[in-house]
Design a protein around this motif. Structure first.
Motif, PDB file in Angstrom:
ATOM      1  N   ALA A  13      31.835  34.431 -18.569  1.00  0.00           N
ATOM      2  CA  ALA A  13      30.628  34.931 -19.247  1.00  0.00           C
ATOM      3  C   ALA A  13      29.540  33.876 -19.208  1.00  0.00           C
ATOM      4  O   ALA A  13      28.341  34.176 -19.020  1.00  0.00           O
ATOM      5  CB  ALA A  13      30.985  35.300 -20.718  1.00  0.00           C
ATOM      6  N   GLY A  14      29.871  32.638 -19.380  1.00  0.00           N
ATOM      7  CA  GLY A  14      28.862  31.571 -19.323  1.00  0.00           C
ATOM      8  C   GLY A  14      28.231  31.465 -17.942  1.00  0.00           C
ATOM      9  O   GLY A  14      27.035  31.202 -17.812  1.00  0.00           O
ATOM     10  N   PHE A  15      29.075  31.670 -16.920  1.00  0.00           N
ATOM     11  CA  PHE A  15      28.539  31.598 -15.551  1.00  0.00           C
ATOM     12  C   PHE A  15      27.545  32.706 -15.282  1.00  0.00           C
ATOM     13  O   PHE A  15      26.494  32.509 -14.680  1.00  0.00           O
ATOM     14  CB  PHE A  15      29.719  31.666 -14.562  1.00  0.00           C
ATOM     15  CG  PHE A  15      29.282  31.653 -13.123  1.00  0.00           C
ATOM     16  CD1 PHE A  15      28.844  30.471 -12.534  1.00  0.00           C
ATOM     17  CD2 PHE A  15      29.287  32.823 -12.373  1.00  0.00           C
ATOM     18  CE1 PHE A  15      28.447  30.465 -11.230  1.00  0.00           C
ATOM     19  CE2 PHE A  15      28.879  32.804 -11.078  1.00  0.00           C
ATOM     20  CZ  PHE A  15      28.458  31.621 -10.470  1.00  0.00           C
ATOM     21  N   ARG A  16      27.916  33.893 -15.804  1.00  0.00           N
ATOM     22  CA  ARG A  16      26.998  35.020 -15.600  1.00  0.00           C
ATOM     23  C   ARG A  16      25.687  34.792 -16.325  1.00  0.00           C
ATOM     24  O   ARG A  16      24.614  35.127 -15.827  1.00  0.00           O
ATOM     25  CB  ARG A  16      27.680  36.305 -16.099  1.00  0.00           C
ATOM     26  CG  ARG A  16      28.799  36.806 -15.147  1.00  0.00           C
ATOM     27  CD  ARG A  16      29.153  38.243 -15.447  1.00  0.00           C
ATOM     28  NE  ARG A  16      29.722  38.370 -16.811  1.00  0.00           N
ATOM     29  CZ  ARG A  16      31.011  38.171 -17.116  1.00  0.00           C
ATOM     30  NH1 ARG A  16      31.871  37.871 -16.174  1.00  0.00           N
ATOM     31  NH2 ARG A  16      31.421  38.291 -18.378  1.00  0.00           N
ATOM     32  N   LEU A  17      25.768  34.207 -17.514  1.00  0.00           N
ATOM     33  CA  LEU A  17      24.547  33.908 -18.266  1.00  0.00           C
ATOM     34  C   LEU A  17      23.683  32.900 -17.524  1.00  0.00           C
ATOM     35  O   LEU A  17      22.454  33.011 -17.440  1.00  0.00           O
ATOM     36  CB  LEU A  17      24.918  33.377 -19.659  1.00  0.00           C
ATOM     37  CG  LEU A  17      23.727  32.988 -20.545  1.00  0.00           C
ATOM     38  CD1 LEU A  17      22.825  34.187 -20.800  1.00  0.00           C
ATOM     39  CD2 LEU A  17      24.253  32.397 -21.851  1.00  0.00           C
ATOM     40  N   PHE A  18      24.382  31.917 -16.923  1.00  0.00           N
ATOM     41  CA  PHE A  18      23.645  30.900 -16.164  1.00  0.00           C
ATOM     42  C   PHE A  18      22.942  31.516 -14.952  1.00  0.00           C
ATOM     43  O   PHE A  18      21.775  31.220 -14.650  1.00  0.00           O
ATOM     44  CB  PHE A  18      24.630  29.801 -15.732  1.00  0.00           C
ATOM     45  CG  PHE A  18      24.000  28.765 -14.852  1.00  0.00           C
ATOM     46  CD1 PHE A  18      23.194  27.771 -15.421  1.00  0.00           C
ATOM     47  CD2 PHE A  18      24.193  28.772 -13.477  1.00  0.00           C
ATOM     48  CE1 PHE A  18      22.625  26.815 -14.611  1.00  0.00           C
ATOM     49  CE2 PHE A  18      23.611  27.817 -12.681  1.00  0.00           C
ATOM     50  CZ  PHE A  18      22.814  26.820 -13.245  1.00  0.00           C
ATOM     51  N   VAL A  19      23.678  32.398 -14.282  1.00  0.00           N
ATOM     52  CA  VAL A  19      23.098  33.056 -13.102  1.00  0.00           C
ATOM     53  C   VAL A  19      21.899  33.922 -13.519  1.00  0.00           C
ATOM     54  O   VAL A  19      20.851  33.946 -12.869  1.00  0.00           O
ATOM     55  CB  VAL A  19      24.166  33.892 -12.390  1.00  0.00           C
ATOM     56  CG1 VAL A  19      23.508  34.755 -11.280  1.00  0.00           C
ATOM     57  CG2 VAL A  19      25.225  32.989 -11.784  1.00  0.00           C
ATOM     58  N   THR A  20      22.084  34.630 -14.633  1.00  0.00           N
ATOM     59  CA  THR A  20      20.978  35.503 -15.106  1.00  0.00           C
ATOM     60  C   THR A  20      19.748  34.683 -15.451  1.00  0.00           C
ATOM     61  O   THR A  20      18.611  35.029 -15.094  1.00  0.00           O
ATOM     62  CB  THR A  20      21.466  36.283 -16.345  1.00  0.00           C
ATOM     63  OG1 THR A  20      22.606  37.088 -15.973  1.00  0.00           O
ATOM     64  CG2 THR A  20      20.345  37.187 -16.860  1.00  0.00           C
ATOM     65  N   LEU A  21      19.945  33.580 -16.148  1.00  0.00           N
ATOM     66  CA  LEU A  21      18.822  32.709 -16.492  1.00  0.00           C
ATOM     67  C   LEU A  21      18.164  32.137 -15.240  1.00  0.00           C
ATOM     68  O   LEU A  21      16.935  31.962 -15.155  1.00  0.00           O
ATOM     69  CB  LEU A  21      19.295  31.587 -17.418  1.00  0.00           C
ATOM     70  CG  LEU A  21      19.725  32.019 -18.833  1.00  0.00           C
ATOM     71  CD1 LEU A  21      20.299  30.833 -19.604  1.00  0.00           C
ATOM     72  CD2 LEU A  21      18.542  32.624 -19.580  1.00  0.00           C
ATOM     73  N   GLY A  22      18.997  31.818 -14.263  1.00  0.00           N
ATOM     74  CA  GLY A  22      18.445  31.299 -13.003  1.00  0.00           C
ATOM     75  C   GLY A  22      17.530  32.319 -12.321  1.00  0.00           C
ATOM     76  O   GLY A  22      16.445  31.987 -11.840  1.00  0.00           O
ATOM     77  N   TRP A  23      18.040  33.562 -12.285  1.00  0.00           N
ATOM     78  CA  TRP A  23      17.213  34.607 -11.677  1.00  0.00           C
ATOM     79  C   TRP A  23      15.931  34.832 -12.459  1.00  0.00           C
ATOM     80  O   TRP A  23      14.857  35.041 -11.875  1.00  0.00           O
ATOM     81  CB  TRP A  23      18.011  35.906 -11.587  1.00  0.00           C
ATOM     82  CG  TRP A  23      18.929  35.948 -10.395  1.00  0.00           C
ATOM     83  CD1 TRP A  23      20.279  35.908 -10.373  1.00  0.00           C
ATOM     84  CD2 TRP A  23      18.501  36.028  -9.040  1.00  0.00           C
ATOM     85  NE1 TRP A  23      20.787  35.945  -9.100  1.00  0.00           N
ATOM     86  CE2 TRP A  23      19.677  36.022  -8.240  1.00  0.00           C
ATOM     87  CE3 TRP A  23      17.271  36.073  -8.396  1.00  0.00           C
ATOM     88  CZ2 TRP A  23      19.651  36.079  -6.854  1.00  0.00           C
ATOM     89  CZ3 TRP A  23      17.271  36.150  -7.013  1.00  0.00           C
ATOM     90  CH2 TRP A  23      18.429  36.143  -6.246  1.00  0.00           C
TER      91      TRP A  23
END
Length: 254
Positions: A13-23
């Motif tokens: 879940a943290g990775f997905r949040l990081f990816v979302t923030l990156g986008w």
């Protein structure tokens, strides 16, 4: 086993949040970059628009200046044409005077050949329209050129050359023009004499020239004539004075 699965899911879940923030960061950066590029293009377009407006004003001023130069040239050409016309009129007048002087010299030479005599000159001729249709007033002076000639007498007649409505050339004396007064003038003076009268032209008659003829009644006075182009002045208040005519019962007759 159940506790292990929960620990494993947390890092995903943290990775997905990081990816979302990156986008989101990438999208925001692209939006900011696009806005800056659009603002730069709009600024450049505004500068170009101002330059075009300045060029338009300069072209308009140049066009107005060119129109003023053209108008100035047209006025100058008009002035040149008027000056040429006036110069031509003056030249014709001078040529006419030269012709008259030549006639005077010829007359004086004739006097010398014939052993002396007198000759008169017509001066200050004026012709104008009166208030009546086809009626014209005139006046002129006849002067003796030979100061010691003595008494000068004779007859002064007026003759008009012109055309009929059909274009036929005709010659009419004042005596032949009904309504003209006087029919002729009696000349009797020592130095000069003034003459005046009225001419009534027939309907449709087109006058071209007026000739003043001198018929002497004394010895050694040379007969002469002077012709003027028919250029009548327009009637005006200064012409309202009655014309002094000679008595009809002139003993010399025609």
């Amino acid at each position: 086993m159940g506790g292990t699965g929960a620990r494993v899911g947390a890092p995903g879940a943290g990775f997905r949040l990081f990816v979302t923030l990156g986008w989101l960061a990438v999208i925001c950066s692209a939006f900011v970059l696009g806005y800056q590029l659009a603002y730069h293009d709009a600024d450049n377009a505004l500068v170009e628009l101002r330059e075009l407006e300045s060029d338009r004003r300069e072209l308009r001023e140049s066009l107005m200046a060119a129109e003023e130069r053209i108008a100035g040239l047209e006025r100058a050409q008009s002035i040149d044409r008027e000056a040429k016309r006036l110069a031509q009129a003056q030249l014709e007048e001078l040529q006419h005077e030269r012709h008259e002087y030549a006639k005077q010299v010829s007359a004086l030479e004739r006097l010398i050949r014939e052993g002396g005599g007198g000759v008169v000159q017509v001066q200050d001729f004026e012709l104008w329209e009166t208030e009546k249709p086809r009626e014209f007033g005139y006046r002129f002076t006849v002067a003796q050129l030979i100061s010691e000639f003595g008494q000068t007498s004779g007859r002064v007649k007026l003759r008009i050359e012109g055309k009929t409505p059909e274009g036929e050339s005709v010659s009419r004396s004042a005596a032949q023009l009904q309504g003209s007064e006087p029919a002729s003038h009696r000349m009797d003076f020592e130095f000069f004499q003034n003459f005046s009268g009225l001419l009534m032209l027939p309907e449709g008659f087109q006058p071209l020239t007026l000739t003043i003829e001198i018929e002497p009644l004394v010895k050694n006075l040379i007969s002469s004539a002077r012709t003027y182009p028919w250029e009548a002045q327009t009637w005006g208040p200064e012409r309202m004075q009655p014309v002094a005519l000679e008595p009809a019962d002139d003993p010399l007759g025609d």
